[in-house]
Structures are given as C-alpha cells and as structure tokens.
Design an enzyme around this catalytic site. Structure first.
Site, PDB file in Angstrom:
ATOM      1  N   ASP A  85       0.828  -1.222   0.000  1.00  0.00           N
ATOM      2  CA  ASP A  85       0.000   0.000   0.000  1.00  0.00           C
ATOM      3  C   ASP A  85       0.852   1.257   0.000  1.00  0.00           C
ATOM      4  OD1 ASP A  85       0.760  -0.448   2.667  1.00  0.00           O
ATOM      5  OD2 ASP A  85      -1.205   0.047   3.523  1.00  0.00           O
ATOM      6  N   ASP A 255      -5.230  -0.027   6.496  1.00  0.00           N
ATOM      7  CA  ASP A 255      -5.968  -0.360   7.718  1.00  0.00           C
ATOM      8  C   ASP A 255      -7.123   0.608   7.949  1.00  0.00           C
ATOM      9  OD1 ASP A 255      -3.706  -1.842   7.714  1.00  0.00           O
ATOM     10  OD2 ASP A 255      -2.825  -0.957   9.499  1.00  0.00           O
TER      11      ASP A 255
HETATM   12  C1  GLA Z   1       0.565  -2.274   8.501  1.00  0.00           C
HETATM   13  C2  GLA Z   1       0.331  -0.922   7.875  1.00  0.00           C
HETATM   14  C3  GLA Z   1      -0.401  -1.081   6.545  1.00  0.00           C
HETATM   15  C4  GLA Z   1       0.311  -2.070   5.628  1.00  0.00           C
HETATM   16  C5  GLA Z   1       0.628  -3.357   6.385  1.00  0.00           C
HETATM   17  C6  GLA Z   1       1.479  -4.306   5.583  1.00  0.00           C
HETATM   18  O1  GLA Z   1      -0.621  -2.849   8.876  1.00  0.00           O
HETATM   19  O2  GLA Z   1      -0.400  -0.105   8.755  1.00  0.00           O
HETATM   20  O3  GLA Z   1      -0.540   0.179   5.942  1.00  0.00           O
HETATM   21  O4  GLA Z   1       1.455  -1.510   5.081  1.00  0.00           O
HETATM   22  O5  GLA Z   1       1.294  -3.110   7.596  1.00  0.00           O
HETATM   23  O6  GLA Z   1       0.788  -4.789   4.488  1.00  0.00           O
END
Ligand code: GLA
Length: 545
Positions: A85, A255
């Site tokens: 992301d 998230d």
């Molecule tokens: C964490 C970050 C997300 C993403 C994941 C890995 O959860 O908050 O933005 O990068 O790691 O996929």
C-alpha cells in the site's frame, strides 16, 4: 466539501450536545452510518449487548453520566497485498467483527477559557493508564487547535493513537479553513469530551488494533463536532491514514481505509491512486478465511525506526534508482514517488517491472552511501532530506532494494489476479488458484521482504498440511525486532488461510491441537483462532436505552 455545511455543523456543536443532522440519501451511501441497534453492526449480538452494557456502567462510574454515543471501528485481516500500500498498490482486506469501541460523552463548560479537553480511559485500567489533554482555542478559532495538539512519537503511550485520530480531524478543520468558532456564542466555552475505550482486536497481531483506535477516536471526535454527516467515509480513511503517521510510522492507508469502507459479507479491493477507492470483491462461497495468531507479538510504532519505516525507505530508494534508469532523460526525482507511480509513468506491465528489477538493481544489499553516490548526492544527509526527511533509520547499510521492489511488483500483481479471479463470472477452480497465490505471497514476503519468523513458518506449514487448506500466509505484520537484532528476525502476528468450508471445523480443531495446545499461556481460543466473514465498517452507535 462545502465549507458552509461544515460551518453550520460547528456552530451547532458549541451550542448544544451532539446530535444527528439529517442526511441526504447519497450522503448516507458515502458517510459513516449512525445506527440505533447492535444488529446493524454485529452478527453475534448477544455477546455485544453485554459488552456495551458493561461499557456504559464503567463509563458512569468513571465520568458520572452515561455515554451519549459509541464510536466503533473494526480491525481487519488482509487477504493478500502485503506491504504494497505504501508503494501505491491495491490491497485486498476485509473488516473484522473484532473492533475498538469508544463510549463518548460531551459537556460544555461556561466562563472559562475556550478549549477542548479530552479525557481518555480504557476498560482495561490495569494495562492502559488514563490521560487527559486540554487543547486551547486561540481567538475562538478552531483552525488553531491543530497546532496546539502535540504528539511525541518518542513517548509511547497508548493514548497517542487516540490523539492521532483527534489530530486528524483537527487537520481536516484546518485544511478546510473551518473558522466558525469565532461565533460569539462559543466564547468562554470549554468542550469537555470523555472517552472510554474498549477493544478486542489482539494488540500487535497484525490485525490493525492501533489503526482501529485511531479510526474510532477520529470518528468519536468528528461526531462530537457534528462532522460525521459531512466527512465521507473515504475522507475519514484518508485523513486517519495520514494522522496515524503522527506516531512516527510511515504506514500506508490500508488499515484505516477498510475500517471505514468495509461492508458486511464483502471483502474490498482498496486502491489509493488517484484517490482512495474500494471495489467490492465477491469471495468464493466454498472457502472460509481462518485467522490464526502465531503468538509472536509485533508493535509497529515502538519499532518503526528499525523496521516498518525501513521498508518504506527501501521502496522509495528502489523507485528513485529505477526511475533514473527507466525514465526518459534519466532524471533524479525531485521528491519521493511510489513504485506504482513509476509503473504508471512507464505504462509498463508487472512483468516488465519485474525484469527491470533484475536488470537495474543489484541483488546485493546497498549502503545509504552507495545510493547517494550512484545518484550523485553530495552526502547521505542530502539524500535523506530529499526522500525521507522525517524518518530516522537505525542502520544505514543492508538496504535490499532489489528484493524489496521485486516483492512489491510481484505481490501487487498477485493481488490484482486474486481480485480478478473473485470477480470473474466464469466458473472454474477459483478457490485453489487463490490459495496458490496466497502461498506465493507468503514465500515472497518471507524471502524477498524478510518478514517471517519461526512461529509464522511453523504455523503456515501446519495450516498448509492440514486437510481443506488451499493456501496460508502471514498477514499485515510489522517487524518487531529492536535495534540490536538483525533485520528479518523478530516478526510476528497472524496468519490467514483459505480453507474449504466443508473441512473448516476439523481444520480449526487440528490447528488448536497441533499449535496452541502445545504452548503455555495461550489466550482464549476465540481471540487467537477464528474464521471470519467480512464485517461492517465503522459506525456511530446510539442505542435507545
Ligand atoms: C501495517 C500498515 C499497513 C500495511 C501493512 C502491511 O498494517 O499499517 O498500511 O502496510 O502493515 O501490508
């Protein structure tokens, strides 16, 4: 966003208790819902009824009144699309029923300096101590609030996440130039907000417990300010993604996006470019997705300097080096860009980008000095200033740019393929194909991104070898190793496995027996091993007592 609407809302806040403003139909589609029953949010309502009742009672003990409303934001499990992301690529998560809920109450105090006072406490007093902050309002101008709320990333206190959510809304007010507090009737008022948090997303599990705190806090605060019907779900997702960075983690937006955009029974393909969007994904009906905690814990903010942010920097530097080789005129990028941006500029396929990694990035690790030299920067400091000014890395060598970029391109490709498979109307062996892509995602995350650990290996191997499992991978995790340990050690969090529905019960009991029953101090079964359907996204809940 119409400023007038915002102003009207803000006028309203300081005059009376928060209330629901009427919403147009189209707004209802895109703003966070305000619901009056738990059935509209949860499947397992009986359990939740007790939970909400307990929260109300604890709130009353603590603050002397019952809460005005609850703000609820879910955790998530990422089915595929790991660590892509922040390189601009789409991800495929689903919201969980596990969530963070903030019981919230508001009162206005007269004859005092204008300010917003926030009292934050947790239902788990023993683990999470309470905190209060007061944010002064200069000249009755709410745009001043943003600058007065300081979050020190070096002081790790759980309430920092709550403050991040609040600061995100203050940033929104500032960016939209909402200056309505100048209204005479707001003078000498202190808005006192009481918050009581209750969460059941296991902390440090890769299920996004900290983002659920940020999102529920932003939602609670925005509802107090009557902004809930004004800010769209997508804007809430974007503003909280930005504001979580106030704790010092350069995380992408997955998230927070799914926490707001999630829907019952629907997984989402979340995209970030040109702006945040979510496409519903129809998961195969014969497959259940099982989340299993490896019991190795990982905390992203505490270790950001050594781990998560390091991966962000590696991806940015890989992009600069590739851009230099691949773009016309061999430019040195003037600002950080994402690998997706580069692919779009080149209008290249995933395969071409993968080949470019082989051709233009050396397989051995780089040091920061080597990158600076290759790009003609006079110093490492100059390189840092341009591409990652706010990030401090504990170790300036061992940057594995080839491997990180190759993981990102292949993982983004796999995620795209899973989305395509799910949404195609053609029959065929979708489920097995998805399982295979999930396995490949795990291997890439382990070998190229160095994101696995012995516990995750043991658990994913066990899952793959258990009847009914089509694929298993680690999900949404952050390296938890501290400065002294080597990158690659100390990861943790959960696995997600695709399991045929007909074998689900047997699968769950085998994993429990073979993994958990052999370990000590294992938390309750439902918190570490469960199958989940996509659950509803964030909501404001106002129960009729
Ligand atoms: C964490 C970050 C997300 C993403 C994941 C890995 O959860 O908050 O933005 O990068 O790691 O996929």
């Amino acid at each position: 966003m119409a400023n007038q609407t915002i102003k009207t809302s803000l006028t309203f806040i300081l005059l009376c208790q928060p209330r629901i403003l009427s919403q147009t139909k189209s707004q209802q589609m895109s703003v966070v819902p305000i619901v009056d029953t738990l059935e509209k949010v949860y499947n397992n309502v009986e359990l939740q009824r007790d939970r909400y009742q307990n929260m109300s009672e604890t709130f009353k003990k603590e603050y002397g009144v019952i809460p005005d409303f609850f703000a609820r934001a879910p955790g998530r499990v990422n089915l595929i699309g790991e660590h892509v992301d922040y390189s601009g690529y789409g991800v495929l998560p689903m919201a969980l029923e596990k969530d963070v809920v903030i019981a919230t109450g508001v009162k206005l105090e007269e004859n005092t300096k204008p300010s917003i006072a926030v009292h934050i406490s947790s239902t788990q007093h023993d683990h999470y101590s309470s905190k209060s902050v007061e944010i002064p309002i200069d000249n009755c101008d709410p745009t001043s609030l943003f600058d007065h709320l300081n979050i020190d990333p070096k002081e790790h206190h759980w309430t920092n996440y709550v403050l991040c959510g609040i600061k995100g809304i203050l940033q929104y007010i500032k960016d939209n130039n909402v200056s309505q507090f100048k209204d005479k009737s707001f003078e000498n008022k202190k808005i006192s907000i009481s918050m009581l948090l209750d969460g059941n997303v296991p902390s440090g599990s890769g299920l996004s417990s900290s983002s659920a705190v940020v999102c529920s806090s932003a939602l609670s605060f925005s509802h107090v300010l009557s902004l809930t019907p004004v800010i769209s779900k997508a804007d809430m997702g974007s503003l909280t993604a930005k504001s979580e960075q106030f704790v010092g983690v350069q995380s992408g937006g997955m998230d927070q996006a799914i926490s707001f955009l999630g829907e019952r029974n629907i997984a989402m393909y979340i995209t970030f470019v040109p702006k945040l969007g979510a496409e519903p994904v129809k998961l195969p009906e014969d497959v259940a997705f099982v989340v299993a905690h490896s019991l190795a814990i990982s905390q992203k903010a505490q270790t950001a300097a050594f781990n998560y942010n390091r991966r962000v920097v590696e991806c940015r530097l890989a992009c600069v080096l590739l851009a230099r080789q691949l773009l016309q005129g061999n430019p040195i990028l003037v600002e950080p860009k994402t690998l997706k941006w580069l692919q779009d500029e080149l209008k290249a396929s995933f395969e071409t980008m993968e080949q470019a990694c082989e051709q233009h990035l050396k397989r051995d690790a780089y040091s920061m000095q080597q990158v600076a030299d290759e790009l003609g920067f006079e110093s490492v400091d100059a390189l840092q200033k341009r591409y990652f000014p706010t990030v401090q890395l504990a170790n300036q060598s061992d940057l594995k740019l080839h491997d990180r970029a190759l993981h990102v391109f292949t993982e983004a490709h796999r995620t795209f393929l899973v989305e395509e498979l799910c949404n195609t109307s053609e029959a065929g062996d979708k489920a097995h194909k998805i399982g295979k892509l999930m396995n490949e995602s795990h291997f890439s995350g382990r070998d190229l991104y160095e994101a696995s650990c012995p516990e995750l290996e043991e658990l994913t191997i066990l899952c793959r070898n258990t009847k009914g499992c089509l694929g298993s991978r680690f999900t949404g995790i952050i390296n938890n190793c501290l400065s002294s340990c080597k990158i690659g050690a100390g990861w943790g969090g959960c696995t997600v496995s695709a399991v045929l529905v007909e074998d689900l019960e047997q699968f769950l009991s085998t994993i429990w027996k073979e993994y958990y029953s052999k370990r000590e101090n294992v938390p309750a079964k439902e918190t570490v091993l469960f199958s989940s359907l996509p659950s509803a996204g964030a909501a404001v809940i106002k129960l009729n007592n």
